[in-house]
Write an enzyme that holds these catalytic residues in place. Sequence first.
Site, PDB file in Angstrom:
ATOM      1  CD  GLU A  92     -89.927 -29.080   6.546  1.00 50.44           C
ATOM      2  OE1 GLU A  92     -90.528 -29.194   7.634  1.00 50.44           O
ATOM      3  OE2 GLU A  92     -89.460 -28.004   6.152  1.00 50.44           O
ATOM      4  CE  LYS A  95     -89.159 -28.041  10.422  1.00 45.98           C
ATOM      5  NZ  LYS A  95     -89.791 -26.799   9.941  1.00 45.98           N
ATOM      6  CG  HIS A 148     -91.302 -29.415  -2.528  1.00 45.38           C
ATOM      7  ND1 HIS A 148     -90.122 -29.261  -1.844  1.00 45.38           N
ATOM      8  CD2 HIS A 148     -92.090 -30.167  -1.746  1.00 45.38           C
ATOM      9  CE1 HIS A 148     -90.202 -29.906  -0.698  1.00 45.38           C
ATOM     10  NE2 HIS A 148     -91.388 -30.464  -0.611  1.00 45.38           N
TER      11      HIS A 148
END
Length: 168
Positions: A92, A95, A148
């Site tokens: 993320e 990105k 996660h």
Amino acid sequence: MAAQTDAILVVSFGTSHNDTREKTIDRIEARLQESYPNCRIYRAWTSDMIRKKLERRDAVHIDSVQDAFARMKKEGVRRVTVQPTHVMNAIENDKMCEQVRLAEADFEEIKTGDALFVTEKDKEEIVKILGEYWSSVPKDELIIFMGHGTSHEANAVYDQLDESLKAE
């Protein structure tokens, strides 16, 4: 009134749990606004899935990083500080960094802050803070830290943090 030309773009993964957002992302953004009253705070979330879920479920729009840059440009912002709330430099964050690179030509200046856990010093400070918090927890309670995980090489951060917390 003149437009604010300085802005802070707070970039988070996002959450579909409103109570969690209020306790985390909203508080971070509010603290930034208090600390930098001459900057407009913008929000962007990197998770397309979470943003789409909020649109469907709650009719709430959250900008992507690209959308936030487009909005800032339209609103006359010239200098942007991008501050991720990401824990580590993983998918993320990568990105987000790509979107920052694509937007650079549209602004006088874009600065980017780090994710929470980047350097060895970051790890030491995090372990110290968590250790201080840990000492205030009653002996009959447990603290569970959960991440996660990611297929990104940054996943090694979890093992490093686990080892350091156990040593503390």
